[in-house]
Design an enzyme around this catalytic site. Sequence first.
Site, mmCIF file in Angstrom:
data_model
loop_
_atom_site.group_PDB
_atom_site.id
_atom_site.type_symbol
_atom_site.label_atom_id
_atom_site.label_comp_id
_atom_site.label_asym_id
_atom_site.label_seq_id
_atom_site.Cartn_x
_atom_site.Cartn_y
_atom_site.Cartn_z
ATOM 1 N N ASN A 208 -65.412 1.601 15.745
ATOM 2 C CA ASN A 208 -64.544 0.472 15.408
ATOM 3 C C ASN A 208 -63.773 0.041 16.664
ATOM 4 O O ASN A 208 -63.989 0.580 17.742
ATOM 5 C CB ASN A 208 -63.592 0.863 14.260
ATOM 6 C CG ASN A 208 -62.776 2.075 14.623
ATOM 7 O OD1 ASN A 208 -61.974 2.037 15.545
ATOM 8 N ND2 ASN A 208 -62.991 3.178 13.916
ATOM 9 N N ASP A 278 -65.056 6.309 8.255
ATOM 10 C CA ASP A 278 -65.089 6.934 6.925
ATOM 11 C C ASP A 278 -66.461 7.526 6.617
ATOM 12 O O ASP A 278 -66.576 8.472 5.848
ATOM 13 C CB ASP A 278 -64.729 5.888 5.856
ATOM 14 C CG ASP A 278 -63.249 5.537 5.906
ATOM 15 O OD1 ASP A 278 -62.449 6.452 6.189
ATOM 16 O OD2 ASP A 278 -62.898 4.363 5.708
ATOM 17 N N LYS A 288 -84.643 7.789 20.273
ATOM 18 C CA LYS A 288 -84.201 6.410 20.029
ATOM 19 C C LYS A 288 -85.071 5.773 18.929
ATOM 20 O O LYS A 288 -86.306 5.852 18.990
ATOM 21 C CB LYS A 288 -84.328 5.625 21.334
ATOM 22 C CG LYS A 288 -83.816 4.229 21.219
ATOM 23 C CD LYS A 288 -83.970 3.497 22.544
ATOM 24 C CE LYS A 288 -83.655 2.021 22.319
ATOM 25 N NZ LYS A 288 -84.006 1.219 23.472
ATOM 26 N N PRO A 304 -65.332 13.934 6.668
ATOM 27 C CA PRO A 304 -64.126 14.657 6.217
ATOM 28 C C PRO A 304 -62.886 13.862 6.597
ATOM 29 O O PRO A 304 -62.877 13.175 7.616
ATOM 30 C CB PRO A 304 -64.189 15.967 7.007
ATOM 31 C CG PRO A 304 -65.014 15.663 8.212
ATOM 32 C CD PRO A 304 -65.998 14.602 7.792
ATOM 33 N N ASP A 305 -61.862 13.961 5.769
ATOM 34 C CA ASP A 305 -60.611 13.239 6.037
ATOM 35 C C ASP A 305 -59.609 14.210 6.674
ATOM 36 O O ASP A 305 -59.069 15.102 6.019
ATOM 37 C CB ASP A 305 -60.060 12.660 4.728
ATOM 38 C CG ASP A 305 -58.893 11.714 4.984
ATOM 39 O OD1 ASP A 305 -57.992 12.076 5.767
ATOM 40 O OD2 ASP A 305 -58.894 10.622 4.398
ATOM 41 N N PHE A 322 -51.430 6.439 8.951
ATOM 42 C CA PHE A 322 -51.468 5.000 9.223
ATOM 43 C C PHE A 322 -52.395 4.364 8.193
ATOM 44 O O PHE A 322 -53.282 5.025 7.661
ATOM 45 C CB PHE A 322 -52.026 4.732 10.637
ATOM 46 C CG PHE A 322 -50.966 4.649 11.692
ATOM 47 C CD1 PHE A 322 -50.297 5.787 12.114
ATOM 48 C CD2 PHE A 322 -50.646 3.432 12.283
ATOM 49 C CE1 PHE A 322 -49.319 5.704 13.097
ATOM 50 C CE2 PHE A 322 -49.683 3.343 13.267
ATOM 51 C CZ PHE A 322 -49.015 4.473 13.676
ATOM 52 N N LYS A 336 -52.232 4.947 -0.445
ATOM 53 C CA LYS A 336 -52.769 5.988 0.460
ATOM 54 C C LYS A 336 -51.754 7.115 0.643
ATOM 55 O O LYS A 336 -52.104 8.291 0.662
ATOM 56 C CB LYS A 336 -53.085 5.380 1.823
ATOM 57 C CG LYS A 336 -54.556 5.193 2.044
ATOM 58 C CD LYS A 336 -54.855 4.499 3.362
ATOM 59 C CE LYS A 336 -56.122 3.673 3.178
ATOM 60 N NZ LYS A 336 -56.408 2.781 4.274
ATOM 61 N N LYS A 340 -52.843 10.803 -0.583
ATOM 62 C CA LYS A 340 -53.034 11.838 0.446
ATOM 63 C C LYS A 340 -51.818 12.746 0.560
ATOM 64 O O LYS A 340 -51.772 13.619 1.411
ATOM 65 C CB LYS A 340 -53.350 11.183 1.799
ATOM 66 C CG LYS A 340 -54.648 10.361 1.792
ATOM 67 C CD LYS A 340 -55.115 10.020 3.207
ATOM 68 C CE LYS A 340 -56.325 9.086 3.177
ATOM 69 N NZ LYS A 340 -56.975 8.918 4.484
HETATM 70 O O1 PMT Z 1 -55.949 2.153 18.608
HETATM 71 P P1 PMT Z 1 -55.291 0.783 18.687
HETATM 72 O O2 PMT Z 1 -56.209 -0.253 19.268
HETATM 73 O O3 PMT Z 1 -53.970 0.831 19.375
HETATM 74 O O4 PMT Z 1 -55.013 0.284 17.186
HETATM 75 C C1 PMT Z 1 -54.118 0.979 16.388
HETATM 76 C C2 PMT Z 1 -54.650 1.134 14.974
HETATM 77 C C3 PMT Z 1 -54.732 -0.241 14.320
HETATM 78 C C4 PMT Z 1 -56.022 1.806 14.982
HETATM 79 C C5 PMT Z 1 -53.631 2.065 14.234
HETATM 80 O O5 PMT Z 1 -52.374 1.517 14.314
HETATM 81 C C6 PMT Z 1 -54.016 2.258 12.759
HETATM 82 O O6 PMT Z 1 -53.668 1.491 11.892
HETATM 83 N N1 PMT Z 1 -54.742 3.392 12.489
HETATM 84 C C7 PMT Z 1 -55.267 3.683 11.157
HETATM 85 C C8 PMT Z 1 -56.604 3.012 11.015
HETATM 86 C C9 PMT Z 1 -57.214 3.082 9.637
HETATM 87 O O7 PMT Z 1 -58.043 2.286 9.338
HETATM 88 O O8 PMT Z 1 -56.818 3.998 8.847
HETATM 89 P P2 PMT Z 1 -57.490 4.261 7.383
HETATM 90 O O9 PMT Z 1 -56.842 3.348 6.435
HETATM 91 O O10 PMT Z 1 -58.941 4.275 7.485
HETATM 92 O O11 PMT Z 1 -57.052 5.737 7.174
HETATM 93 C C10 PMT Z 1 -55.806 6.107 6.647
HETATM 94 C C11 PMT Z 1 -55.254 7.302 7.371
HETATM 95 O O12 PMT Z 1 -56.121 8.441 7.207
HETATM 96 C C12 PMT Z 1 -55.108 7.094 8.870
HETATM 97 O O13 PMT Z 1 -53.937 7.771 9.249
HETATM 98 C C13 PMT Z 1 -56.334 7.793 9.464
HETATM 99 O O14 PMT Z 1 -56.101 8.307 10.751
HETATM 100 C C14 PMT Z 1 -56.557 8.926 8.453
HETATM 101 N N2 PMT Z 1 -57.980 9.292 8.301
HETATM 102 C C15 PMT Z 1 -58.870 8.431 7.740
HETATM 103 C C16 PMT Z 1 -60.175 8.811 7.550
HETATM 104 C C17 PMT Z 1 -60.580 10.100 7.971
HETATM 105 N N3 PMT Z 1 -61.840 10.497 7.814
HETATM 106 N N4 PMT Z 1 -59.693 10.930 8.536
HETATM 107 C C18 PMT Z 1 -58.404 10.558 8.702
HETATM 108 O O15 PMT Z 1 -57.591 11.344 9.233
#
Ligand code: PMT
Length: 400
Positions: A208, A278, A288, A304-305, A322, A336, A340
Site C-alpha cells: 500500500n 490484511d 516469476k 495475522p493482526d 490507527f 475497531k 480489538k
Molecule cells: O505511513 P504514512 O505514509 O505516514 O501514512 C500514515 C498512515 C495513514 C499509514 C497511518 O496514519 C495509519 O492510518 N495507519 C493505519 C492504516 C490502516 O489502514 O489501518 P487498518 O485500519 O488496516 O488497521 C487498524 C489497526 O490495526 C492499525 O493500527 C494497524 O496497524 C493494525 N493492524 C491491522 C492489520 C494487521 N494485520 N495488523 C495490524 O496490526
Amino acid sequence: MAAKRILLGITGGIAAYKSAELVRLLKKAGHSVRVVMTRGAEAFVTPLTFQALSGEPVRTSLLDPEAEAGMGHIELAKWADQIVVAPASADFLARLANGLADDLLTTLCCATEAPIALAPAMNQAMWGNHRTQRNIRLLQEDPQISLWGPDQGEQACGDTGPGRMLEPLVLAELIAESSRQGALMGKRVVITAGPTREPIDPVRYISNHSSGKMGYAIASAARRAGAEVVLISGPVALAAPAGVEVRQVITAADMLQQATAAVDAGCDLFVASAAVADYRPESCEADKIKKSSEQMALALVRNPDTLATIAARPDAPFTVGFAAETTDVARYAVDKMQRKKLNMIVANDVSVPGLGFNSDNNAVTVFWPDGQASIGPDSKQRIAEHLVALIGDRLGQAAG
Ligand code: PMT
C-alpha cells in the site's frame, strides 16, 4: 519534577550576566548544569563565574584538545536532557536556523537529540528585522526547538520594545515545566510503522501507499518525551530516528513476530501506525509468474493482526491503534477500538487530498473510551508531538 542534565549555552549579549542567576536557580532546583559559551559571550562574562556557579568546567571551544580527549562534543550533546540557550543573540539564531556548525554551541545543537529552548535577547530593531524574523519562522517550524520569549520593555541601549531576555526566574520555571513534560519518561514503547509487502512471486508483491512518515514521527516524539523506543518498520525510505532502535520487517507475519519479541522484552505502550496488508497470497510462487491468459485469480488468505494479538495478551501494554478510513471514519474507528480492545485509536480520514498516506501532513481524531480530540491538519511531526502528549496523559491516568 525529575532532575535534568541541562546544557546552558550563553551567546554574546548584555543579558549574559543574567544567566549567572539562571545557573544558580537551576542548581538550587537539583539539576546538573554544564555551560558552553560562545566567543561573543566571553566579551560580556567570564567562564570562571559560570564554572564557580555550576561546579563544572565551562567549554568555550570546539577544537579544545584537552576536552576532546575526555568528554568530546558528541558526548556532551548526548549528555544533555535539555539545551537552553540564554541569551540567544540574533547572530546565533541565524546560524542555528541555517544549520551551521561553526562553533561548539551550534555543533552541539546539530548533534543533540535533546529539546533545544532559545531565549532570544537583542535590540528591538534587530528583533523586528525581517531577516531575524525569517530565521525565527524557520526555527519555529523545527519540532526540536522552543522559543521562550523575548519579553518587551526597556533595553540596555535605551530603546523600548520586544527583545529583552526573559527573567532568569521565568526561564527556570519554563525549564521546570518542560521537565514535567517528559510524558513518556522511563517508558518502554514499541511502535509499528510503514507498509508490509506480501510476496506473490520473486518480483511482485501486494502493498500500500504508507511511507512510514507518521510512525517515524511518533517514534521520534516518543524518544524526545523520554521513552526507550523500538520501531518495527516495514520497507520505507526513511532514516532511523536518532536514539530509536529500528527493526526492519517485510511481511505482516514478520511484523507480528518482531512485535511479539519486543513486547515480550517489556513494553508499557504499543502504538500500531503501520498499514499492514490484511491479506497475503496463499502461496508465493518460486519463479516469476508468466503471462499466459487474459485473466488470473490470486487466492489470498488473512494475515495475522499484530495489534489485536498484542492487545489480547493478559499482560497487554497500553495499546493505541490507527484506523485509515475513507467513509464513516469515526464510526469505523470506534468500532475497531472496541473490537480489538484498544485503549485509544487514531482515526485518519485518508480521503482528504494531501493528508494521510505518503504525505508530510495529516489530520487525525483520537478516540478513547470516554473522550476524543482532534489534532491538525498539521505536519506529521507536530501531530506526533501532540499525540505523544495525549497518550502520555491517558497512560498516566490509566496507571492511576
Ligand atoms: O505511513 P504514512 O505514509 O505516514 O501514512 C500514515 C498512515 C495513514 C499509514 C497511518 O496514519 C495509519 O492510518 N495507519 C493505519 C492504516 C490502516 O489502514 O489501518 P487498518 O485500519 O488496516 O488497521 C487498524 C489497526 O490495526 C492499525 O493500527 C494497524 O496497524 C493494525 N493492524 C491491522 C492489520 C494487521 N494485520 N495488523 C495490524 O496490526
